[in-house]
Design a protein around this motif. Structure first.
Motif, short mmCIF file in Angstrom:
data_model
loop_
_atom_site.label_atom_id
_atom_site.label_comp_id
_atom_site.label_asym_id
_atom_site.label_seq_id
_atom_site.Cartn_x
_atom_site.Cartn_y
_atom_site.Cartn_z
N ILE A 124 24.45 -19.40 -25.26
CA ILE A 124 23.64 -18.20 -25.50
C ILE A 124 22.19 -18.53 -25.16
CG2 ILE A 124 22.80 -16.54 -27.21
CD1 ILE A 124 25.38 -16.88 -28.74
N ILE A 125 21.55 -17.67 -24.38
CA ILE A 125 20.13 -17.85 -24.08
C ILE A 125 19.40 -16.62 -24.61
CG2 ILE A 125 18.43 -18.19 -22.24
CD1 ILE A 125 21.11 -19.22 -20.66
N VAL A 126 18.39 -16.87 -25.45
CA VAL A 126 17.63 -15.77 -26.06
C VAL A 126 16.19 -15.86 -25.60
CG1 VAL A 126 17.06 -14.58 -28.21
CG2 VAL A 126 19.07 -16.08 -28.12
N LYS A 127 15.62 -14.73 -25.22
CA LYS A 127 14.22 -14.67 -24.82
C LYS A 127 13.36 -14.89 -26.05
CE LYS A 127 11.16 -11.77 -22.19
NZ LYS A 127 10.83 -10.36 -21.92
N ASP A 128 12.39 -15.79 -25.94
CA ASP A 128 11.55 -16.12 -27.09
C ASP A 128 10.13 -16.25 -26.57
OD1 ASP A 128 10.74 -16.81 -29.58
OD2 ASP A 128 11.47 -18.89 -29.49
N GLY A 129 9.49 -15.09 -26.38
CA GLY A 129 8.15 -15.07 -25.78
C GLY A 129 8.25 -15.54 -24.34
N ASP A 130 7.46 -16.57 -24.02
CA ASP A 130 7.50 -17.10 -22.65
C ASP A 130 8.63 -18.11 -22.47
OD1 ASP A 130 5.41 -15.56 -21.95
OD2 ASP A 130 3.88 -17.13 -22.09
N HIS A 131 9.21 -18.53 -23.58
CA HIS A 131 10.26 -19.55 -23.50
C HIS A 131 11.63 -18.92 -23.69
CE1 HIS A 131 6.67 -21.93 -24.07
NE2 HIS A 131 7.35 -23.01 -23.70
N ASP A 132 12.67 -19.70 -23.43
CA ASP A 132 14.03 -19.29 -23.75
C ASP A 132 14.59 -20.27 -24.77
OD1 ASP A 132 14.00 -17.26 -21.85
OD2 ASP A 132 14.73 -18.59 -20.26
N LYS A 133 15.32 -19.72 -25.75
CA LYS A 133 16.08 -20.59 -26.66
C LYS A 133 17.50 -20.67 -26.11
CE LYS A 133 15.45 -17.96 -30.31
NZ LYS A 133 15.45 -17.39 -31.67
N GLN A 134 18.10 -21.87 -26.13
CA GLN A 134 19.49 -21.98 -25.70
C GLN A 134 20.36 -22.46 -26.87
OE1 GLN A 134 20.19 -24.05 -21.98
NE2 GLN A 134 22.36 -24.34 -22.42
N ILE A 135 21.43 -21.75 -27.13
CA ILE A 135 22.34 -22.09 -28.24
C ILE A 135 23.73 -22.32 -27.65
CG2 ILE A 135 23.35 -21.25 -30.40
CD1 ILE A 135 20.85 -19.21 -30.38
N SER A 136 24.29 -23.53 -27.84
CA SER A 136 25.64 -23.83 -27.35
C SER A 136 26.66 -23.57 -28.43
CB SER A 136 25.73 -25.31 -26.93
OG SER A 136 24.87 -25.56 -25.85
N ILE A 137 27.68 -22.82 -28.12
CA ILE A 137 28.73 -22.56 -29.11
C ILE A 137 30.03 -23.15 -28.58
CG2 ILE A 137 29.94 -20.78 -30.41
CD1 ILE A 137 27.51 -19.15 -30.47
N PRO A 138 30.66 -24.05 -29.36
CA PRO A 138 31.87 -24.71 -28.87
C PRO A 138 33.04 -23.74 -28.73
CG PRO A 138 31.53 -25.22 -31.19
CD PRO A 138 30.33 -24.44 -30.74
N GLU A 139 34.11 -24.17 -28.08
CA GLU A 139 35.28 -23.31 -27.89
C GLU A 139 35.85 -22.90 -29.24
OE1 GLU A 139 38.01 -24.40 -24.88
OE2 GLU A 139 39.58 -23.04 -25.58
N MET A 140 36.06 -21.61 -29.40
CA MET A 140 36.65 -21.11 -30.64
C MET A 140 37.30 -19.76 -30.36
SD MET A 140 33.29 -19.88 -32.82
CE MET A 140 32.50 -21.48 -32.79
N ASP A 141 38.04 -19.30 -31.34
CA ASP A 141 38.70 -18.01 -31.28
C ASP A 141 37.68 -16.90 -30.97
OD1 ASP A 141 41.39 -16.68 -32.20
OD2 ASP A 141 39.77 -15.47 -33.06
N LYS A 142 38.09 -15.93 -30.12
CA LYS A 142 37.14 -14.89 -29.71
C LYS A 142 36.62 -14.05 -30.87
CE LYS A 142 38.29 -14.40 -24.80
NZ LYS A 142 38.93 -13.61 -23.73
#
Lengths: 236, 236
Positions: B203-221
């Motif tokens: 997941i990449i979220v816009k955070d002002g001029d930067h981007d936050k990146q969040i990795s989510i491991p494989e899991m049930d949808k």
């Protein structure tokens, strides 16, 4: 008596059953469903065939005593009880699988809505979007029905013709071109045949130099399947 | 107290429920599933999207208190309870329906696998087979996500990027091009994501001029859907 021998051999309790198994000892090979022709790893070309008509015919043939081998494209249907099912995706896969099984069969029924064309090149990676329009080069697929009827002339070969216009005329031309013994023709298009539970068909059977034409009114696909299989059993 | 008033208004028995409804009062507009692009009355181009991820997100948003409006292509799934579903077939239909509903929404989540191209001309009648190879002229479809995020800049717009290669790089480019607040990127291809019950995403979220990146491991949808909706609720 012959009847007694058969009864004891097959452990059939009700002799009436025997008279309703006109396809006992016969092997019916069927294709059913749509095919999927890959454009890239995620996109594909397909059609509106649900496989319902083919599966109903497989089930009817099975109930009439035949051993049934079903080569099926991707559908949301379970294999009828006792039917040997082979799942395939593309027209080329269906062609190869069907030809490899044809020498075991007495009757071949091609109900599948096989893609006539597939993308000439399958992209390895998902095709990236661009602002430009593009052209998808399509190549002619092998013709399963033509190849089976020509390579296995002893088979009783039955085709289906799904047409949006000139139903009987198109069906008869297809029957001759593909060297068929029988063809089942139905109208398709918006709200017709595909994805529906009923169907209305014209059956044309080769009868020496002439053709017999049998009109069957709109009815449930499972009931229609028995009518079609009865015509096949009488003429095969 | 405000909490007391809300409790009595909504007849909620367990106050804990209230704290788990971070999207109460919000309207979430979602697209889901594949689209079908007609070639003729029976053939079409589509893709392997099952709609499972989108429907799971619709359900999660609904459970988190949002009013959910779902614009869905053809899938084999029931609408989640309480979700307002609009069924469409083509990308053009999905585009028109989604834009007509966008002014009601606070959050827009584009999970649908919308066809980028559709046949430039839809044949009125089934195209007859010939021995020649042929070419299918494809025209660029309207871009639902681009049009929603540009025409409704106050919406919190979330995109999905299904990629076969260069996952994060492609996703970030898409995020910028389409003016998104957040993007959920996943690998696709043979045995990945489509038609499966699990998924693994970045997941990449816009955070002002930067981007936050969040990795989510494989899991049930369905579990993943709650994680994604939590990130949306925290950032919207």
């Amino acid at each position: 008596q012959l009847t007694d021998v058969l009864l004891s051999l097959e452990n059939i309790e009700d002799p009436k059953d025997l008279t309703e198994k006109p396809l006992a000892g016969k092997t019916v090979l069927l294709t059913a469903g749509p095919t999927r022709e890959a454009i890239d790893p995620v996109r594909y070309i397909t059609n509106r065939s649900s496989g319902k008509m083919g599966y109903a015919i497989a089930s009817a043939a099975q109930n009439m005593g035949a051993k049934v081998i079903l080569v099926s494209g991707p559908v949301a249907l379970e294999a009828p009880n006792g039917v040997e099912r082979h799942l395939v995706e593309s027209a080329k896969e269906m062609h190869a699988k069907t030809l490899s099984l044809a020498d075991k069969a007495d009757i071949f029924i091609a109900t599948a809505a096989v893609a006539d064309y597939s993308p000439a090149n399958i992209a390895d990676q998902k095709i990236k979007k661009s602002e430009d329009d593009l052209s998808l080069k399509l190549a002619y697929n092998p013709d399963i029905l033509f190849d089976v009827s020509h390579q296995f002339p002893n088979l009783f070969s039955v085709g289906f013709a799904a047409e949006t216009e000139h139903l009987v005329e198109h069906a008869k031309a297809k029957m001759q071109r593909k060297k068929l013994d029988m063809i089942v023709a139905n109208h398709v298009g918006a709200n017709k045949a595909f994805d529906k539970d009923t169907n209305q068909v014209e059956i044309i059977v080769k009868d020496g130099d002439h053709d017999k034409q049998i009109s069957i009114p709109e009815m449930d696909k499972s009931e229609l399947a028995f009518k079609i299989m009865n015509v096949i059993a009488e003429n095969a």
